[in-house]
Design an enzyme around this catalytic site. Structure first.
Site, PDB file in Angstrom:
ATOM      1  N   GLY B  53       0.827  -1.202   0.000  1.00  0.00           N
ATOM      2  CA  GLY B  53       0.000   0.000   0.000  1.00  0.00           C
ATOM      3  C   GLY B  53       0.858   1.248   0.000  1.00  0.00           C
ATOM      4  O   GLY B  53       1.976   1.258   0.521  1.00  0.00           O
ATOM      5  N   SER B  54       0.351   2.324  -0.590  1.00  0.00           N
ATOM      6  CA  SER B  54       1.041   3.608  -0.515  1.00  0.00           C
ATOM      7  C   SER B  54       0.849   4.205   0.878  1.00  0.00           C
ATOM      8  O   SER B  54       0.064   3.711   1.679  1.00  0.00           O
ATOM      9  CB  SER B  54       0.501   4.556  -1.586  1.00  0.00           C
ATOM     10  OG  SER B  54       0.875   4.100  -2.868  1.00  0.00           O
ATOM     11  N   GLY B  55       1.599   5.259   1.157  1.00  0.00           N
ATOM     12  CA  GLY B  55       1.506   5.909   2.467  1.00  0.00           C
ATOM     13  C   GLY B  55       2.686   5.585   3.365  1.00  0.00           C
ATOM     14  O   GLY B  55       2.763   6.077   4.487  1.00  0.00           O
ATOM     15  N   HIS B  56       3.610   4.735   2.842  1.00  0.00           N
ATOM     16  CA  HIS B  56       4.786   4.352   3.628  1.00  0.00           C
ATOM     17  C   HIS B  56       6.067   4.917   3.020  1.00  0.00           C
ATOM     18  O   HIS B  56       7.162   4.439   3.316  1.00  0.00           O
ATOM     19  CB  HIS B  56       4.910   2.831   3.703  1.00  0.00           C
ATOM     20  CG  HIS B  56       3.683   2.147   4.192  1.00  0.00           C
ATOM     21  ND1 HIS B  56       3.152   2.407   5.429  1.00  0.00           N
ATOM     22  CD2 HIS B  56       2.879   1.230   3.615  1.00  0.00           C
ATOM     23  CE1 HIS B  56       2.058   1.657   5.592  1.00  0.00           C
ATOM     24  NE2 HIS B  56       1.873   0.943   4.506  1.00  0.00           N
ATOM     25  N   LYS B 104       5.651  -7.878   2.442  1.00  0.00           N
ATOM     26  CA  LYS B 104       5.366  -7.630   3.857  1.00  0.00           C
ATOM     27  C   LYS B 104       4.163  -8.482   4.263  1.00  0.00           C
ATOM     28  O   LYS B 104       3.203  -8.617   3.496  1.00  0.00           O
ATOM     29  CB  LYS B 104       5.067  -6.142   4.098  1.00  0.00           C
ATOM     30  CG  LYS B 104       6.219  -5.225   3.678  1.00  0.00           C
ATOM     31  CD  LYS B 104       6.137  -3.819   4.269  1.00  0.00           C
ATOM     32  CE  LYS B 104       4.913  -3.033   3.869  1.00  0.00           C
ATOM     33  NZ  LYS B 104       4.703  -2.887   2.396  1.00  0.00           N
ATOM     34  N   ASP B 109      -1.630  -8.428   0.805  1.00  0.00           N
ATOM     35  CA  ASP B 109      -0.365  -8.467   0.054  1.00  0.00           C
ATOM     36  C   ASP B 109       0.030  -9.906  -0.251  1.00  0.00           C
ATOM     37  O   ASP B 109       0.411 -10.233  -1.379  1.00  0.00           O
ATOM     38  CB  ASP B 109       0.773  -7.805   0.868  1.00  0.00           C
ATOM     39  CG  ASP B 109       0.604  -6.297   0.996  1.00  0.00           C
ATOM     40  OD1 ASP B 109      -0.549  -5.821   1.009  1.00  0.00           O
ATOM     41  OD2 ASP B 109       1.621  -5.592   1.108  1.00  0.00           O
ATOM     42  N   HIS B 218      -0.061   0.768   9.678  1.00  0.00           N
ATOM     43  CA  HIS B 218      -1.349   1.259   9.184  1.00  0.00           C
ATOM     44  C   HIS B 218      -2.206   1.753  10.339  1.00  0.00           C
ATOM     45  O   HIS B 218      -3.409   1.887  10.220  1.00  0.00           O
ATOM     46  CB  HIS B 218      -2.099   0.155   8.445  1.00  0.00           C
ATOM     47  CG  HIS B 218      -1.283  -0.550   7.443  1.00  0.00           C
ATOM     48  ND1 HIS B 218      -0.551  -1.684   7.741  1.00  0.00           N
ATOM     49  CD2 HIS B 218      -1.022  -0.263   6.140  1.00  0.00           C
ATOM     50  CE1 HIS B 218       0.103  -2.073   6.644  1.00  0.00           C
ATOM     51  NE2 HIS B 218      -0.168  -1.224   5.674  1.00  0.00           N
TER      52      HIS B 218
END
Lengths: 330, 330
Positions: B53-56, B104, B109, B218
């Site tokens: 996921g994006s945001g990391h 991860k 995922d 998250h």
């Protein structure tokens, strides 16, 4: 206030302990609060010294190393370093070719660097000074007569540092440092304020729907408050301010800098808009930085800095650099 | 919610436009949402593909380049990449020596990478997988069966990437990647939550005097909430959790990672405490990273990741790397 600190009084020294432990390439004098390159002084090389209030990390200590600064003097948070620190730094980096002071234009910094330059001179260290005043947002802001010094400090430190590494004399390094400043402009935007540990509350207030256009890196007032809007519009406002002051054209070095609390994904969104703006103006982002470089504690927001370089300045930008926060090419 | 975005629907593609514009060393396929090394595929070299996921950010796209990943697949914010992205990535990086998936450990995922591995296999691309599950805080958290994958992902990507660069075969690269994961542990702490753009509100709530120990990237629940306290105590809690799971001793790689909204000065304060803790245990921080590497949007807080390397792993850690977010030594 929730901060990862042990006490408001030990913020800077505790962080210096961490810096020393993390980076064997640095020699950190915790007592005098000076961060040196481990191999300073370098005989025959002009020594570059910068400094300023803490809270803008990685500026300046994160830029100490090969091809950039020889020493950095962190003051307390948002507080100028004192002359003693700067004198200690000059002593520790002078390899016989003199020392360049790189000073952001804030009244306290200017006074303390001036005093230190005089006293270092008395002790036989030749000191030249470059004043960085790139922020087009306002004149005569809180803490400043004239324009504030912000993001261009990184460009000055990188480019003058690269030139000093070649063995260039002090006058030449100072000339190029001033040229970088003259060719650079910045504009910052805040979404939220930062909080100084010793104050325990935000440096200013912004509502949930407001932003501050032209913010300073200590939370000094900008040009105006405005309603929150799309990244594209905010980026255009920043770029319009820069372009109105020094028209953008040709090859351009660009930094989209986070203020400390802004996620990187948002900085890339802003960069996309900045780069599109440059293309519209017939300019080209030939070198780019996106990330947290000249921060303001936990402030959310960003600044844009542009530099219209000569070929010489671009070559110096590209030269190898090896510091905690900026490294490439060696 | 104030964020530097154009719309909640275009966050990832707008950021990819910025990434492409900022880094000529990358080839960004915006339509398929895959970030490649510009020189992929490299004949005879195992291709490393990661994603999530994006945001990391900078994870994963910021780690694409020489000596690290060959491609990264960003999903929507906090959302797994889809199999089509991963298949496209595998096709684009396979130089005939196969592809390593670095995953991860989150249920979505794992499923999507598995499906992609099967389908890539059907198309003649050999795929091996390493699952990263370094977070000692909790078992079977939100989104995860078993342990979560967090900071060690960077260690796996760096070290396996260095090995792949030498021309090592897929089985060997996968073995070393798994070994890094097995030798790594992480623990995270949140001072404030992050805000997912599409949700428009923080992922959880914390009072002004509370922190969350063992937080996920998250915002998944940790072990416990606790009153705010000194950085020293918070760092010790994190290190105790790691040490209880895999006793710390000898040479150690250490990362003190910011969650996105934490000032760098605070991360250095935490690092000083982490390093002191290691010394007490007779361990030594032989290599250190301090900064924002595996973030959670604008969350304030940090994580610590340790790895007890073999000599081989340390040599691979030291090998040159040239990516937007990690570079040294070439």
């Amino acid at each position: 206030m929730k901060k990862l600190i042990n006490s408001v009084d030990s913020v800077v020294t505790d962080a210096l302990r961490g810096l020393a432990a993390a980076h064997p390439s640095l020699r950190v004098d915790i007592e005098n609060k000076v961060v040196f390159r481990a191999d300073a002084p370098r005989p025959g090389k002009v020594g570059l010294v910068s400094g300023g209030g803490s809270g803008h990390e990685p500026l300046h200590a994160g830029f100490v190393g090969y091809g950039m600064l020889d020493a950095a003097c962190p003051g307390e948070v948002f507080t100028s370093p004192v002359p003693d620190q700067l004198i200690e730094a000059a002593k520790g980096v002078d390899g016989g070719a003199g020392v360049l002071h790189i000073v952001k234009n804030y009244t306290g910094d200017v006074l303390n660097f001036e005093m230190a330059a005089e006293l270092s001179g008395d002790e036989g260290v030749e000191v030249a000074t470059v004043l960085v005043n790139d922020d087009v947002a306002v004149q005569d802001s809180l803490f400043t007569a004239g324009r504030r010094g912000t993001g261009a400090t990184l460009f000055v430190e990188k480019i003058a540092g690269a030139l000093a590494e070649t063995g260039a004399p002090l006058a030449e390094v100072a000339r190029v440092a001033r040229e970088v400043n003259e060719r650079s402009r910045s504009f910052g935007v805040a979404l939220t304020p930062g909080t100084v540990p010793a104050a325990g509350k935000p440096t200013f207030e912004l509502s949930d729907t407001e932003i501050e256009l032209g913010i300073g890196i200590h939370g000094e007032p900008g040009r105006t408050r405005a309603p929150m809007r799309e990244a594209r519009e905010i980026a255009r406002t920043a770029m319009d301010a820069i372009d109105a002051d020094l028209p953008l054209s040709g090859e351009t070095l660009v930094m989209v800098n986070g203020m400390g609390g802004t996620p990187l994904i948002e900085l890339y969104i802003v960069f996309a808009e900045v780069e599109a703006y440059l293309r519209e103006k017939g300019a080209t982002a030939v070198r780019s930085l996106v990330g947290n470089y000249v921060t303001s504690l936990d402030m959310q927001g960003f600044s844009v800095t542009t530099c219209s370089p000569t070929g010489e300045l671009t070559r110096l930008w590209d030269a190898p650099v090896e510091t905690p926060a900026l490294r490439w090419g060696r």
